[in-house]
Design an enzyme around this catalytic site. Structure first.
Site, PDB file in Angstrom:
ATOM      1  NE  ARG A 101      -3.589   0.462   1.948  1.00  0.00           N
ATOM      2  CZ  ARG A 101      -5.229   0.933   2.357  1.00  0.00           C
ATOM      3  NH1 ARG A 101      -5.162   1.430   3.312  1.00  0.00           N
ATOM      4  NH2 ARG A 101      -5.933  -0.168   1.695  1.00  0.00           N
ATOM      5  CG  HIS A 128      -8.006   0.866  -3.219  1.00  0.00           C
ATOM      6  ND1 HIS A 128      -8.100  -0.545  -2.767  1.00  0.00           N
ATOM      7  CD2 HIS A 128      -8.946   0.794  -1.991  1.00  0.00           C
ATOM      8  CE1 HIS A 128      -7.414  -1.369  -1.602  1.00  0.00           C
ATOM      9  NE2 HIS A 128      -8.937  -0.527  -1.045  1.00  0.00           N
ATOM     10  CD  GLN A 131     -12.841  -1.568  -0.973  1.00  0.00           C
ATOM     11  OE1 GLN A 131     -12.361  -1.791  -0.144  1.00  0.00           O
ATOM     12  NE2 GLN A 131     -13.715  -2.073  -1.382  1.00  0.00           N
ATOM     13  CG  ASP A 226     -13.104   6.433  -1.449  1.00  0.00           C
ATOM     14  OD1 ASP A 226     -13.619   5.962  -0.218  1.00  0.00           O
ATOM     15  OD2 ASP A 226     -12.295   6.394  -2.148  1.00  0.00           O
ATOM     16  CB  CYS A 267     -13.893   1.737   0.087  1.00  0.00           C
ATOM     17  SG  CYS A 267     -13.697   2.749  -0.174  1.00  0.00           S
ATOM     18  NE  ARG A 295     -10.453  -4.972   0.238  1.00  0.00           N
ATOM     19  CZ  ARG A 295      -9.939  -4.146   1.011  1.00  0.00           C
ATOM     20  NH1 ARG A 295      -9.888  -3.267   1.380  1.00  0.00           N
ATOM     21  NH2 ARG A 295      -8.550  -3.482   0.040  1.00  0.00           N
TER      22      ARG A 295
HETATM   23  N1   CP Z   1     -10.751  -0.501   2.561  1.00  0.00           N
HETATM   24  C1   CP Z   1      -9.574  -0.397   2.899  1.00  0.00           C
HETATM   25  O1   CP Z   1      -8.847  -0.434   1.778  1.00  0.00           O
HETATM   26  O2   CP Z   1      -9.559  -0.423   3.774  1.00  0.00           O
HETATM   27  P1   CP Z   1      -8.682   0.011   4.646  1.00  0.00           P
HETATM   28  O3   CP Z   1      -7.578   1.072   4.708  1.00  0.00           O
HETATM   29  O4   CP Z   1      -8.905  -0.347   6.328  1.00  0.00           O
HETATM   30  O5   CP Z   1      -7.232  -1.064   4.201  1.00  0.00           O
HETATM   31  N1  NVA Z   2      -9.806   6.420  -1.114  1.00  0.00           N
HETATM   32  C1  NVA Z   2      -9.281   6.518  -0.275  1.00  0.00           C
HETATM   33  C2  NVA Z   2     -10.073   4.274   0.331  1.00  0.00           C
HETATM   34  C3  NVA Z   2      -9.696   4.192   1.149  1.00  0.00           C
HETATM   35  C4  NVA Z   2      -9.587   2.823   1.340  1.00  0.00           C
HETATM   36  C5  NVA Z   2      -7.677   6.377  -0.266  1.00  0.00           C
HETATM   37  O1  NVA Z   2      -7.454   6.457  -0.231  1.00  0.00           O
HETATM   38  O2  NVA Z   2      -7.589   6.900   1.158  1.00  0.00           O
END
Ligand code: CP
Ligand code: NVA
Length: 313
Positions: A101, A128, A131, A226, A267, A295
């Site tokens: 990530r 992502h 997700q 989101d 998400c 997930r």
């Molecule tokens: N939706 C998602 O990716 O959540 P986190 O940021 O908690 O991993």
């Molecule tokens: N768009 C959000 C998704 C989090 C899972 C971010 O990047 O923070």
């Protein structure tokens, strides 16, 4: 296919086979108890996470493997002392799968290019994909099909989740509508819009970007939003973004514009009272916790799919 970095990496057939594996893992997890025996997943994090971190780790444990959490802030890479290329080469000598990530999408591309093991994008600023595979699985469970449905996303259009959703929905033949402010800072990346239109042309679906939230959700089967403040957005932008996105809040009045029986998705993490109200996220149309659960199942499916490909199986 060695890696999962972008929805662009997936053909519609691969998406369907990962979804089928995810559904089977959910139905009969015991069947896969040893599927990752003696396998190690390394998870690299530059940003916070609840769902991605815990579901990948729990999923690996459930399949007999071991997951290592590695905060990149404490790594030579994070300190600017080592390149993504060398990091990838070294990790490939220890681990069987890498999930990362990161902020910059280019960093995960560099990692994947030099890793000899599969690399999974656990979120970058641009996409992502894990997700969105869980989201498609959730829609399939609820609606029994994907093709021909209309998915409406409202809120921040220049967003990783929005980009991956657009690409995936168009690949599987869902119509996509994005409702967002008419401003390049908030509209989806034009390159993603072009790629989505190409996919939609092949699958026979439609793509539309509109500045009208009501027009975006009219007749939708799925309403999705989101956070307006993604992890990489600086705090000082909060007030301006709240004002700009306020008309795109998913509340009961907006949900009424969707098809009766439409589901609400997010998400998570959600900022209640901003992009969504309590009455919607806690209401009968919301599937957000099934979505979060999925997930777990889909991450197991993604790892097995890539490990099987790696083994030439
Ligand atoms: N939706 C998602 O990716 O959540 P986190 O940021 O908690 O991993
Ligand atoms: N768009 C959000 C998704 C989090 C899972 C971010 O990047 O923070």
């Amino acid at each position: 296919m060695k890696d999962l970095l972008s929805i662009t990496d997936l053909t519609p057939a691969r998406i369907h086979s990962i979804l089928a594996l995810g559904l089977d893992l959910k139905r009969d997890p015991a069947k896969y108890r040893d599927a990752m025996r003696d396998r190690t997943l390394v998870m690299l994090f530059e940003k916070p996470s609840l769902r991605t971190r815990v579901s990948f780790e729990a999923g690996t444990t459930q399949m007999g493997g071991h997951a290592i959490y590695y905060d990149l802030g404490t790594s030579p890479l994070g300190k600017g002392k080592e390149s993504p290329e060398d990091t990838a080469r070294v990790l490939s000598r220890y681990a069987d799968v890498i999930m990362a990530r990161l902020f910059e999408h280019g960093t995960i591309v560099a990692l994947a290019r030099h890793a000899t093991v599969p690399v999974i994008n656990g979120l970058t600023n641009d996409e992502h994909p894990t997700q969105i595979l869980a989201d498609l699985m959730t829609i399939l469970e609820r609606k029994g099909r994907l093709q021909g449905l209309t998915l409406s996303y409202v809120g921040d259009g220049l967003n990783n989740v929005t980009h991956s959703l657009m690409l995936a929905a168009a690949k599987v033949g869902m119509n996509v509508r994005v409702g967002c402010p008419d401003d390049p800072a908030y509209r989806p990346d034009p390159a993603v819009v072009r790629r989505t239109a190409l996919c939609a042309g092949k699958s026979g679906s439609a793509v539309e970007i509109t500045a009208g939230p009501a027009a975006a959700v009219k007749g939708a089967d799925v309403v999705y939003t989101d956070s307006w403040m993604s992890y990489h957005i600086p705090e000082e932008q909060m007030a301006g973004r709240k004002a700009r996105f306020a008309p795109f809040q998913v509340n009961a009045a907006l949900m009424k514009r969707a098809r009766r029986g439409a589901i609400f998705m997010h998400c998570l993490p959600a900022v209640r009272g901003c992009e969504v109200t309590d009455e919607v996220i806690d209401g009968p149309q919301s599937v957000v916790f099934d979505e979060a659960e999925n997930r777990l199942h889909i991450h197991k499916a993604i790892m097995l799919h890539l490990l099987r490909e790696q083994a030439g199986a």
